[in-house]
Every structure is written in structure tokens, then in C-alpha cells.
Motif scaffolding. Structure first.
Motif, PDB file in Angstrom:
ATOM      1  N   LEU A 139      -6.805  -2.998 -21.039  1.00  0.00           N
ATOM      2  CA  LEU A 139      -6.506  -2.281 -23.279  1.00  0.00           C
ATOM      3  C   LEU A 139      -7.548  -1.215 -23.439  1.00  0.00           C
ATOM      4  O   LEU A 139      -8.048  -0.785 -24.724  1.00  0.00           O
ATOM      5  N   GLU A 140      -9.025  -1.464 -23.102  1.00  0.00           N
ATOM      6  CA  GLU A 140     -10.026  -0.620 -23.861  1.00  0.00           C
ATOM      7  C   GLU A 140     -10.645   0.551 -22.404  1.00  0.00           C
ATOM      8  O   GLU A 140     -11.432   0.930 -23.261  1.00  0.00           O
ATOM      9  N   GLY A 141     -10.280   0.376 -21.298  1.00  0.00           N
ATOM     10  CA  GLY A 141     -10.123   1.022 -21.155  1.00  0.00           C
ATOM     11  C   GLY A 141     -10.096   2.979 -20.702  1.00  0.00           C
ATOM     12  O   GLY A 141     -10.009   3.577 -19.767  1.00  0.00           O
ATOM     13  N   VAL A 142      -9.277   2.808 -22.002  1.00  0.00           N
ATOM     14  CA  VAL A 142      -7.801   4.054 -21.644  1.00  0.00           C
ATOM     15  C   VAL A 142      -8.378   5.704 -21.599  1.00  0.00           C
ATOM     16  O   VAL A 142      -7.699   6.060 -21.484  1.00  0.00           O
ATOM     17  N   ASN A 143     -10.126   5.891 -21.958  1.00  0.00           N
ATOM     18  CA  ASN A 143     -10.182   6.781 -21.674  1.00  0.00           C
ATOM     19  C   ASN A 143     -10.969   7.456 -21.146  1.00  0.00           C
ATOM     20  O   ASN A 143     -11.949   8.639 -20.492  1.00  0.00           O
ATOM     21  N   LEU A 144     -11.241   6.280 -19.284  1.00  0.00           N
ATOM     22  CA  LEU A 144     -12.217   6.463 -18.702  1.00  0.00           C
ATOM     23  C   LEU A 144     -11.355   7.621 -17.834  1.00  0.00           C
ATOM     24  O   LEU A 144      -9.711   8.207 -17.815  1.00  0.00           O
ATOM     25  N   PRO A 145     -12.359   7.871 -16.865  1.00  0.00           N
ATOM     26  CA  PRO A 145     -11.743   9.568 -15.967  1.00  0.00           C
ATOM     27  C   PRO A 145     -10.731   8.952 -15.207  1.00  0.00           C
ATOM     28  O   PRO A 145     -10.709   7.800 -15.373  1.00  0.00           O
ATOM     29  N   PRO A 146      -9.434   9.270 -14.867  1.00  0.00           N
ATOM     30  CA  PRO A 146      -8.437   8.837 -13.919  1.00  0.00           C
ATOM     31  C   PRO A 146      -8.724   8.207 -13.051  1.00  0.00           C
ATOM     32  O   PRO A 146      -8.087   7.287 -12.337  1.00  0.00           O
ATOM     33  N   ASP A 147      -9.265   9.012 -12.091  1.00  0.00           N
ATOM     34  CA  ASP A 147     -10.260   7.806 -10.838  1.00  0.00           C
ATOM     35  C   ASP A 147     -10.291   6.503 -10.912  1.00  0.00           C
ATOM     36  O   ASP A 147      -9.605   5.820  -9.916  1.00  0.00           O
ATOM     37  N   GLU A 148     -11.775   6.099 -12.098  1.00  0.00           N
ATOM     38  CA  GLU A 148     -12.041   5.230 -12.676  1.00  0.00           C
ATOM     39  C   GLU A 148     -10.733   4.428 -12.919  1.00  0.00           C
ATOM     40  O   GLU A 148     -10.968   3.187 -12.904  1.00  0.00           O
ATOM     41  N   ARG A 149     -10.406   5.084 -13.796  1.00  0.00           N
ATOM     42  CA  ARG A 149      -8.765   4.045 -14.739  1.00  0.00           C
ATOM     43  C   ARG A 149      -8.086   3.733 -13.147  1.00  0.00           C
ATOM     44  O   ARG A 149      -7.582   2.008 -13.081  1.00  0.00           O
ATOM     45  N   GLU A 165       1.041  -0.883  -0.016  1.00  0.00           N
ATOM     46  CA  GLU A 165      -0.437   0.446   0.201  1.00  0.00           C
ATOM     47  C   GLU A 165       0.842   1.163   0.215  1.00  0.00           C
ATOM     48  O   GLU A 165       0.749   2.479  -0.781  1.00  0.00           O
ATOM     49  N   SER A 166       1.815   1.528   0.705  1.00  0.00           N
ATOM     50  CA  SER A 166       2.329   2.362   0.980  1.00  0.00           C
ATOM     51  C   SER A 166       3.357   2.636  -0.804  1.00  0.00           C
ATOM     52  O   SER A 166       3.158   3.686  -1.047  1.00  0.00           O
ATOM     53  N   GLN A 167       3.659   1.400  -1.525  1.00  0.00           N
ATOM     54  CA  GLN A 167       4.643   2.298  -2.969  1.00  0.00           C
ATOM     55  C   GLN A 167       3.407   2.208  -3.582  1.00  0.00           C
ATOM     56  O   GLN A 167       3.553   3.054  -3.801  1.00  0.00           O
ATOM     57  N   ARG A 168       2.216   2.227  -3.832  1.00  0.00           N
ATOM     58  CA  ARG A 168       1.625   2.525  -4.211  1.00  0.00           C
ATOM     59  C   ARG A 168       0.795   4.369  -4.272  1.00  0.00           C
ATOM     60  O   ARG A 168       0.529   4.910  -4.965  1.00  0.00           O
ATOM     61  N   GLU A 169       1.231   4.464  -3.091  1.00  0.00           N
ATOM     62  CA  GLU A 169       1.010   5.690  -2.438  1.00  0.00           C
ATOM     63  C   GLU A 169       2.349   6.464  -3.070  1.00  0.00           C
ATOM     64  O   GLU A 169       1.824   8.109  -3.565  1.00  0.00           O
ATOM     65  N   ASP A 170       3.185   5.914  -3.493  1.00  0.00           N
ATOM     66  CA  ASP A 170       4.301   6.631  -3.785  1.00  0.00           C
ATOM     67  C   ASP A 170       4.280   6.646  -5.241  1.00  0.00           C
ATOM     68  O   ASP A 170       5.622   7.459  -5.600  1.00  0.00           O
ATOM     69  N   ARG A 171       3.462   5.563  -5.717  1.00  0.00           N
ATOM     70  CA  ARG A 171       4.242   5.553  -7.305  1.00  0.00           C
ATOM     71  C   ARG A 171       3.324   6.328  -7.742  1.00  0.00           C
ATOM     72  O   ARG A 171       2.411   6.797  -8.096  1.00  0.00           O
ATOM     73  N   PRO A 172       3.640   7.107  -9.241  1.00  0.00           N
ATOM     74  CA  PRO A 172       3.449   8.279  -9.684  1.00  0.00           C
ATOM     75  C   PRO A 172       2.670   7.444 -11.022  1.00  0.00           C
ATOM     76  O   PRO A 172       3.123   6.894 -11.396  1.00  0.00           O
ATOM     77  N   LEU A 173       1.576   8.192 -11.417  1.00  0.00           N
ATOM     78  CA  LEU A 173       0.790   7.753 -11.872  1.00  0.00           C
ATOM     79  C   LEU A 173       0.815   8.561 -13.579  1.00  0.00           C
ATOM     80  O   LEU A 173       0.027   7.765 -14.839  1.00  0.00           O
ATOM     81  N   GLY A 174       1.316   9.056 -14.045  1.00  0.00           N
ATOM     82  CA  GLY A 174       1.538  10.036 -15.078  1.00  0.00           C
ATOM     83  C   GLY A 174       0.077  11.352 -15.212  1.00  0.00           C
ATOM     84  O   GLY A 174      -0.419  11.515 -13.997  1.00  0.00           O
ATOM     85  N   THR A 175       0.121  11.666 -16.004  1.00  0.00           N
ATOM     86  CA  THR A 175      -0.330  13.598 -16.273  1.00  0.00           C
ATOM     87  C   THR A 175      -2.095  12.301 -17.575  1.00  0.00           C
ATOM     88  O   THR A 175      -1.816  12.304 -17.575  1.00  0.00           O
ATOM     89  N   ARG A 176      -2.782  13.240 -16.919  1.00  0.00           N
ATOM     90  CA  ARG A 176      -4.003  13.293 -17.676  1.00  0.00           C
ATOM     91  C   ARG A 176      -4.272  14.035 -19.054  1.00  0.00           C
ATOM     92  O   ARG A 176      -3.879  15.099 -19.159  1.00  0.00           O
ATOM     93  N   ASN A 177      -4.393  13.942 -19.727  1.00  0.00           N
ATOM     94  CA  ASN A 177      -4.540  14.501 -21.343  1.00  0.00           C
ATOM     95  C   ASN A 177      -5.565  14.447 -21.825  1.00  0.00           C
ATOM     96  O   ASN A 177      -6.651  13.805 -20.592  1.00  0.00           O
ATOM     97  N   GLU A 178      -6.230  15.141 -22.429  1.00  0.00           N
ATOM     98  CA  GLU A 178      -7.490  15.597 -23.269  1.00  0.00           C
ATOM     99  C   GLU A 178      -8.354  13.967 -23.751  1.00  0.00           C
ATOM    100  O   GLU A 178      -7.378  12.950 -23.629  1.00  0.00           O
TER     101      GLU A 178
END
Length: 424
Positions: free
Chosen positions: A200-210, A13-26
Motif C-alpha cells: 500500500l505504501e511502496g507504490v513508488n519503489l523501483p520496479p524490481d524492488e516493488r 514459479e512458472s506461473q510467475r514467470e509468465d505473469r505480466p507485471l504492467g509498465t512503469r510510469n514516472e
């Protein structure tokens, strides 16, 4: 039994909190204005039939551009796809799914799903760990069980006039094979399908949901890994838990990422190839009848079906600003490597758009090119061959029940998701 602290839930869990998830584009979906300047492989027309689009681009604009996904490129000629696939100096594999996120550069050289997400020199050593599980001899040992399972699936179709060959047959075969290899419960197959669709198919979901969907996958994997730590057995999961790299055991993120790769890529690609092959044979009676009459032709036919209906497209990220083959690529631009487009390039293949089931020379790239060529190609070929052998033996006469009811997955792994066939 000593508990392996690497897989302690609190540590994870601590690893996940530190793991950067990238930025969201349009947002990346919506009608395409011009495929040369606004392509999106998530549109319905691309999923339904991408080949005319790729053919037009190859003639008109061999390297297409899009501002979606935060900016990306789509080469459609074999020579360009091959050049990028082999060029690890200028293109990174730290993410191979083109989406509205860019993983941070700090994830290289391992990436999130080694070795497919790894750059040299780490890639070579991470890939080497997997080779013993995917040799020809290792694959041969799985053939009898795979064949028996295919027969079991067809047994369940008895008495039906119409079956969904994608949902009732194709998808279950790699699910069972990969579950057996990893030592996962075979009844978890439906969960695997959800994981595949999410990644593979959910790449355009809102960030939190993805993020939530991906975390569900890794939550599941951690449960399975912990079970293997407590109860080791002779399977690939236990092997990875105990494997060493550079004199120490693998990091938890390495173990979980590699298993995620095997679970996602090992299932969806083969499921798609089996389904596309059955779709072709259902709509092409001459090829189906010839294979039934000449079963020895199947190995050549199978390679041709892989070429023409190659399911997999991979992505790369541009490392630094540069001019490449006449276009100005920026750092962190996506490049979509369409192996399906490369496989239909008339400059590389005679009668490139045709299915020639007795084609003698067939150097297709359905399994990729370069250092990331599919490590599981022997396994995928076995599953495809056995699936087609059993189907043609048991159901030699079949056709499309409703061509309009066939649906195809959008995104980077294309195959039938619904395939209603009339049998008998």
C-alpha cells in the motif's frame, strides 16, 4: 493425504514467470504545484491532513487531474464518487491501487486479488464465495476472542504513562482476527505489517524492488497454503482451497490473491479506523467524556467516526476514451475514488466537516459503494466497537502525549502509524 498439485512450488514459479507485471510510469512523489492539476496522495501534507485540500478542490475543481501515475483523476463530490463506483461498464477494477504500474487488461475480469479486483460477471460469483465467512452470525462468534485479546493488549500497558496506541493496540487487533480466520500463525503479525507497507505504501519503489516485495508476500502465502493442503483444518484458507467455481476448484492465483486481499485490506483498514477513532477521542475531551458516561452512544459515535475519518480510497481504471462529467478521460487513466472526500461533502451531509457523535442519520460510504462495497463490513464494525469499548472501559482518561509526534500513513489507506497517548 493427497497433495494438491495446484500448489506445487515449481508450477507456481512458472506461473510467475509468465505473469505480466504492467509498465512503469514516472516517479510520482515530490512537491505538488497545484492540487487541481498535479495531485498526489503520497505527499506529506496529504497524509497529515487531506481534508482542506479536498474541500478546496470540491469548490474549485471537483474533478482534479494529475499527470503523475501515468495520468489520473480525483473526484471529490459525493455524486461523482458514487456514479463511478456504480459504473462497471466504463470503469474497471482490475487494479485498485493507483501506482506507477498498470496491470495488463488481460488480468480482467478476475484481477490479482479477487473479488475486489474483479469485474462483472466474474465478480459476483467470486464475492459470493466469501459471504458465509462474513455474515453477522459468523462475526458474532469471533467477538468474545476479540474482546479477550483487547484486554490482553491493555494488560501489557500496565505501569506505562505513554503508549503508542497505533503500534501497541490498534494494529494488533485485526492482525489477530485475520490470522485466526485464515489459520495463520498469530506470531506472524509483524510480517503482516511489512506486507501491508510494501503493497500500500511502496507504490513508488523501483520496479524490481516493488516486485520483490510483492513476491515475498506470495511466497509466504504459498507456504501457508501448502501447509493447509497437507493439514486441512476448519478455517478460511482450507475453505478456499476446497471451494469450487464453475464446476472446478479455484485457480492457485485466485486462492492466493483472495487471501492476500483479506490479509492486506482486512488488517490495514480496521487498524486505521481504530487508530483514527482513538486519535479523535484523545484530542476531543468532550466527546471522550461523553462516551465514557454514555456507553450506549458508542454505536452512533462509531459510525460518525467512520464517516469523518474514513480510511479507504479505492482506484479504478478507465476502460475506453470518453468525456465524463466535463473532463476528457483516456483509456487506462486512473480514477481515485475518495470515499473520505465523499463523506465530507456538504451537499450530502449536514455539518459535514464536524464530528457529531450522536448523528442520527448517517449514510456514510466508509465501506464503499456499488458491487465492491466491503464484504467484511460486519467484521470491521465488530472489531472497531470492541476495541473502543475495551479501551474506554479500561482507560477512560487519555490524551495526546505529543500532537506533533502523531504520524499518518500516506496513500490510499489513511490512519495513524504512530499515536503516542498519555494514559491515566
Amino acid at each position: 493425504m493427497t497433495v494438491d498439485d495446484r500448489f506445487d512450488p515449481e508450477s507456481q514459479e512458472s506461473q510467475r514467470e509468465d505473469r505480466p507485471l504492467g509498465t512503469r510510469n514516472e516517479i510520482i512523489t515530490g512537491p505538488v504545484s497545484d492540487w487541481a492539476t498535479d495531485f498526489s496522495h503520497h505527499e506529506p501534507e496529504w497524509a497529515a491532513d487531506p481534508y482542506p485540500i479536498q474541500d478546496e478542490l470540491r469548490q474549485r475543481c471537483p474533478i482534479a487531474r494529475t499527470e503523475r501515475f501515468g495520468g489520473g483523476w480525483l473526484p471529490t463530490r459525493y455524486e461523482d464518487v458514487a456514479a463511478i463506483a456504480y459504473d462497471t461498464e466504463r470503469f474497471s477494477s482490475r487494479s485498485i491501487i493507483m501506482s506507477n504500474f498498470r496491470p495488463p487488461r488481460e488480468l480482467a475480469p478476475m484481477g490479482g486479488s479477487p473479488p475486489i479486483s474483479s469485474d462483472p460477471p466474474f465478480h459476483h460469483d467470486a464475492r459470493k464465495l466469501l459471504l458465509p465467512a462474513f455474515t453477522k452470525s459468523a462475526v458474532v462468534r469471533r467477538e468474545a476472542a476479540t474482546r479477550a485479546f483487547c484486554h490482553q493488549l491493555i494488560d501489557t500497558m500496565e505501569g506505562q504513562d505513554v503508549v503508542d496506541a497505533a503500534r501497541d493496540y490498534a494494529q494488533h487487533i485485526p492482525m489477530r482476527v485475520i490470522a485466526d480466520m485464515l489459520g495463520f500463525p498469530p506470531e506472524d503479525g509483524p510480517r503482516f505489517r511489512v506486507f501491508i507497507e510494501s503493497v500500500l505504501e511502496g507504490v513508488n519503489l523501483p520496479p524490481d524492488e516493488r516486485v520483490e516485495r510483492v513476491e515475498k508476500l506470495f511466497d509466504y502465502l504459498l507456504v501457508q497454503i501448502r501447509d493447509h493442503v497437507d493439514d486441512p483444518r476448519d478455517d478460511l484458507t482450507t475453505y478456499l482451497i476446497n471451494a469450487e467455481l464453475y464446476g472446478r476448484k479455484l485457480e492457485p492465483s485466485h486462492v492466493a490473491g483472495t487471501i492476500a486481499l483479506l490479509l492486506i485490506a482486512g488488517i490495514d483498514t480496521t487498524w486505521s479506523a481504530i487508530g483514527a477513532s482513538l486519535w479523535h477521542l484523545a484530542r476531543t475531551p468532550a466527546d471522550r467524556e461523553r462516551l465514557v458516561a454514555e456507553p450506549g452512544l458508542l454505536p452512533a459515535a462509531m459510525e460518525e467516526l467512520l464517516r469523518v475519518y474514513a480510511p479507504v480510497t479505492m482506484a479504478r481504471l478507465v476502460k475506453e476514451d470518453m468525456r465524463w462529467n466535463g473532463v476528457d478521460m483516456k483509456a487506462d487513466d486512473w480514477v481515485l475514488l475518495s470515499f473520505p472526500a465523499a463523506n465530507r461533502d456538504p451537499a450530502q451531509f449536514d455539518r459535514a466537516a464536524e464530528v457529531v457523535i450522536d448523528r442520527e442519520v448517517n449514510r456514510h460510504v466508509a465501506f464503499g459503494l456499488g458491487i465492491h462495497r466491503c464484504v467484511g463490513s460486519h467484521l470491521a464494525r465488530m472489531e472497531l466497537r470492541v476495541a473502543l469499548e475495551v479501551w474506554l472501559e479500561r482507560i477512560p482518561r487519555f490524551g495526546l502525549a505529543d500532537p506533533a509526534a502523531v504520524t499518518w500513513a500516506p496513500g490510499q489507506v489513511r490512519g495513524p502509524r504512530t499515536l503516542p497517548l498519555r494514559i491515566g
